[in-house]
Write a protein that holds these residues in place. Structure first.
Motif, PDB file in Angstrom:
ATOM      1  N   PRO A 134       0.825  -1.217   0.000  1.00  0.00           N
ATOM      2  CA  PRO A 134       0.000   0.000   0.000  1.00  0.00           C
ATOM      3  C   PRO A 134       0.857   1.264   0.000  1.00  0.00           C
ATOM      4  O   PRO A 134       2.008   1.243   0.406  1.00  0.00           O
ATOM      5  N   GLN A 135       0.244   2.334  -0.476  1.00  0.00           N
ATOM      6  CA  GLN A 135       0.979   3.587  -0.587  1.00  0.00           C
ATOM      7  C   GLN A 135       1.391   4.118   0.789  1.00  0.00           C
ATOM      8  O   GLN A 135       0.688   3.944   1.769  1.00  0.00           O
ATOM      9  N   ASN A 136       2.545   4.755   0.787  1.00  0.00           N
ATOM     10  CA  ASN A 136       3.044   5.372   2.018  1.00  0.00           C
ATOM     11  C   ASN A 136       3.248   6.864   1.736  1.00  0.00           C
ATOM     12  O   ASN A 136       4.376   7.347   1.619  1.00  0.00           O
ATOM     13  N   ILE A 137       2.125   7.584   1.604  1.00  0.00           N
ATOM     14  CA  ILE A 137       2.181   9.000   1.248  1.00  0.00           C
ATOM     15  C   ILE A 137       2.965   9.807   2.274  1.00  0.00           C
ATOM     16  O   ILE A 137       3.630  10.793   1.954  1.00  0.00           O
ATOM     17  N   GLY A 138       2.923   9.363   3.525  1.00  0.00           N
ATOM     18  CA  GLY A 138       3.620  10.112   4.572  1.00  0.00           C
ATOM     19  C   GLY A 138       5.125  10.082   4.431  1.00  0.00           C
ATOM     20  O   GLY A 138       5.820  10.883   5.073  1.00  0.00           O
ATOM     21  N   LEU A 139       5.648   9.186   3.583  1.00  0.00           N
ATOM     22  CA  LEU A 139       7.100   9.073   3.441  1.00  0.00           C
ATOM     23  C   LEU A 139       7.712  10.375   2.943  1.00  0.00           C
ATOM     24  O   LEU A 139       8.729  10.837   3.460  1.00  0.00           O
ATOM     25  N   TYR A 140       7.084  10.979   1.898  1.00  0.00           N
ATOM     26  CA  TYR A 140       7.715  12.195   1.390  1.00  0.00           C
ATOM     27  C   TYR A 140       7.435  13.397   2.274  1.00  0.00           C
ATOM     28  O   TYR A 140       8.131  14.404   2.192  1.00  0.00           O
ATOM     29  N   TYR A 141       6.459  13.286   3.180  1.00  0.00           N
ATOM     30  CA  TYR A 141       6.302  14.330   4.189  1.00  0.00           C
ATOM     31  C   TYR A 141       7.432  14.227   5.217  1.00  0.00           C
ATOM     32  O   TYR A 141       7.987  15.224   5.674  1.00  0.00           O
ATOM     33  N   ILE A 142       7.757  12.975   5.584  1.00  0.00           N
ATOM     34  CA  ILE A 142       8.864  12.763   6.527  1.00  0.00           C
ATOM     35  C   ILE A 142      10.189  13.179   5.886  1.00  0.00           C
ATOM     36  O   ILE A 142      11.035  13.813   6.511  1.00  0.00           O
ATOM     37  N   ALA A 143      10.353  12.820   4.591  1.00  0.00           N
ATOM     38  CA  ALA A 143      11.587  13.160   3.883  1.00  0.00           C
ATOM     39  C   ALA A 143      11.762  14.665   3.728  1.00  0.00           C
ATOM     40  O   ALA A 143      12.885  15.161   3.588  1.00  0.00           O
ATOM     41  N   SER A 144      10.646  15.391   3.769  1.00  0.00           N
ATOM     42  CA  SER A 144      10.739  16.845   3.609  1.00  0.00           C
ATOM     43  C   SER A 144      11.479  17.505   4.772  1.00  0.00           C
ATOM     44  O   SER A 144      11.988  18.618   4.631  1.00  0.00           O
ATOM     45  N   ILE A 145      11.564  16.813   5.916  1.00  0.00           N
ATOM     46  CA  ILE A 145      12.255  17.398   7.078  1.00  0.00           C
ATOM     47  C   ILE A 145      13.754  17.511   6.827  1.00  0.00           C
ATOM     48  O   ILE A 145      14.320  18.611   6.906  1.00  0.00           O
ATOM     49  N   PRO A 146      14.463  16.386   6.498  1.00  0.00           N
ATOM     50  CA  PRO A 146      15.891  16.544   6.192  1.00  0.00           C
ATOM     51  C   PRO A 146      16.136  17.378   4.938  1.00  0.00           C
ATOM     52  O   PRO A 146      17.130  18.107   4.857  1.00  0.00           O
ATOM     53  N   VAL A 147      15.221  17.262   3.974  1.00  0.00           N
ATOM     54  CA  VAL A 147      15.371  18.072   2.755  1.00  0.00           C
ATOM     55  C   VAL A 147      15.302  19.554   3.103  1.00  0.00           C
ATOM     56  O   VAL A 147      16.121  20.360   2.631  1.00  0.00           O
ATOM     57  N   GLY A 148      14.329  19.924   3.940  1.00  0.00           N
ATOM     58  CA  GLY A 148      14.209  21.316   4.362  1.00  0.00           C
ATOM     59  C   GLY A 148      15.447  21.793   5.097  1.00  0.00           C
ATOM     60  O   GLY A 148      15.907  22.923   4.894  1.00  0.00           O
TER      61      GLY A 148
END
Length: 381
Positions: A134-148
């Motif tokens: 199943p999709q894990n949409i929250g992954l790129y929200y979590i990834a946005s933290i180190p990216v930010g």
């Protein structure tokens, strides 16, 4: 319905504007020429992807743009998610990977590598999060933290680097303004063009930097002896003209003309003229200390009276002209005595009498030339 509208708006901003803007900015930082294609292609692809996402998602949900009673031929929402994946690959993963390789081969700018690495990580997280089942949409929200955090670090480095470059350019411009070289106007224009480059094409930032330059020019002219009231009013007028300018070319011409005019004003101020004359004499003596030239001749060359030059020279250098010339001669003789005789050295540094040279040498250094040679020889051994 409101949630879907928010989703549409978010994807339009992300795919159609946000990611293309990031790609264009990093491409320019990497040294790619700012052609029309560099702007049209990312925004064009991003716009197509954004519209395709909205249409596919609408086909599988509200059907605002399609016949509600029509049979669903394919899963529109899944197709919309595939558009997201394609967008991440085409707009982030591939371009950022290529630019990272280019940067690693070239300049290896840390701030740019941080931007590109952040974009690559965000793209990968988007592909993984949307593509898995199943999709894990929250992954790129979590990834946005180190990216930010990476992007914040890159912005900090960029600001620090910009401040350093601007400060250096201001110092160079100040030196050019005070100088009396024939290439002054050309040097001023080059420095102002470099300042425009440091502003990365942002007109507001460029105007801010130019106002700083204008204030520096005004301060320099006042310190050189210019009329304070008239210069401050002139500063106010030029600041208004800069603020109302519509493009960088107009701003650059305003500050260029002001820099040239204030530079000429400084050159005409007696105090500055005296300092320039002393610097001219110092430069001449450094290159011609062995010549037998009188103070009268040096004064004529400097464009000042003998008494005026002697007074200004002692005030600025702390020595008389003859004392300074003697210092240069003895300093040069110390290097020559290592390999030459006392007589050869004396004639080479401008003394026609070796005995007189020995007397002067002892007075300045505390050693006779022979004692200096023996001391230097023992030190070498």
């Amino acid at each position: 319905m409101e949630a879907i509208l928010v989703l549409y708006a978010r994807m339009l901003l992300l795919l159609g504007i946000g990611i293309p803007s990031l790609l264009i900015a990093t491409s320019k930082q990497s040294g790619l020429p700012a052609t029309r294609t560099l702007y049209v292609l990312p925004y064009g692809i991003g716009g197509i992807l954004a519209v395709a996402y909205i249409l596919f998602y609408d086909y599988g949900s509200l059907r605002w743009f399609f016949n509600e009673s029509a049979e669903e031929v394919f899963n529109g929402i899944n197709a919309a998610h595939q558009i997201q994946i394609i967008g991440a690959i085409v707009q982030l993963i591939i371009p950022c990977s290529l630019l990272i390789i280019k940067e690693m081969i070239g300049k290896r700018q840390l701030k740019l590598l941080l931007f590109l690495s952040g974009g690559l990580i965000f793209g990968l997280s988007l592909v993984i999060g949307v593509g898995t089942k199943p999709q894990n949409i929250g992954l790129y929200y979590i990834a946005s933290i180190p990216v930010g955090m990476m992007w914040i670090w890159a912005v900090f480095l960029d600001i620090k680097d910009m401040k350093g470059k601007v400060g250096l350019l201001k110092e160079e411009l100040q030196l050019v303004i005070k100088s009396n070289t024939s290439e002054k106007t050309k040097d001023i224009r080059v420095l102002l063009e470099n300042l425009e480059g440091v502003s990365h094409g942002n007109l507001d930032v460029y105007k801010m930097r130019i106002r700083e330059i204008l204030n520096m020019l005004t301060d320099t002219t006042i310190e050189a002896g210019g009329d304070t009231d008239s210069l401050l009013q002139r500063n106010v007028d030029k600041t208004k003209a800069i603020q109302h300018s519509k493009d960088a070319t107009q701003v650059k011409e305003i500050i260029y003309n002001e820099a040239v005019e204030l530079s000429e004003m400084i050159s005409d101020i007696p105090q500055q003229k005296n300092a320039l004359a002393v610097n001219k004499v110092v430069d001449y003596l450094k290159g011609n200390f062995s010549e037998d030239i009188s103070v009268d001749e040096i004064a004529r060359m400097a464009g000042l009276s003998k008494a005026h030059l002697m007074r200004e020279f002692k005030k600025n250098i702390g020595q008389t002209i003859l004392q300074y010339q003697t210092k240069l001669r003895i300093e040069a003789s110390q290097n020559l005595l290592i390999h030459q005789t006392v007589t050869e050295t004396a004639y080479q540094v401008g003394y026609n009498n070796p005995n007189y040279f020995s007397t002067v040498f002892r007075k300045v250094t505390g050693f006779s030339p022979i004692e200096f040679q023996e001391k230097n020889r023992n030190t070498t051994l």
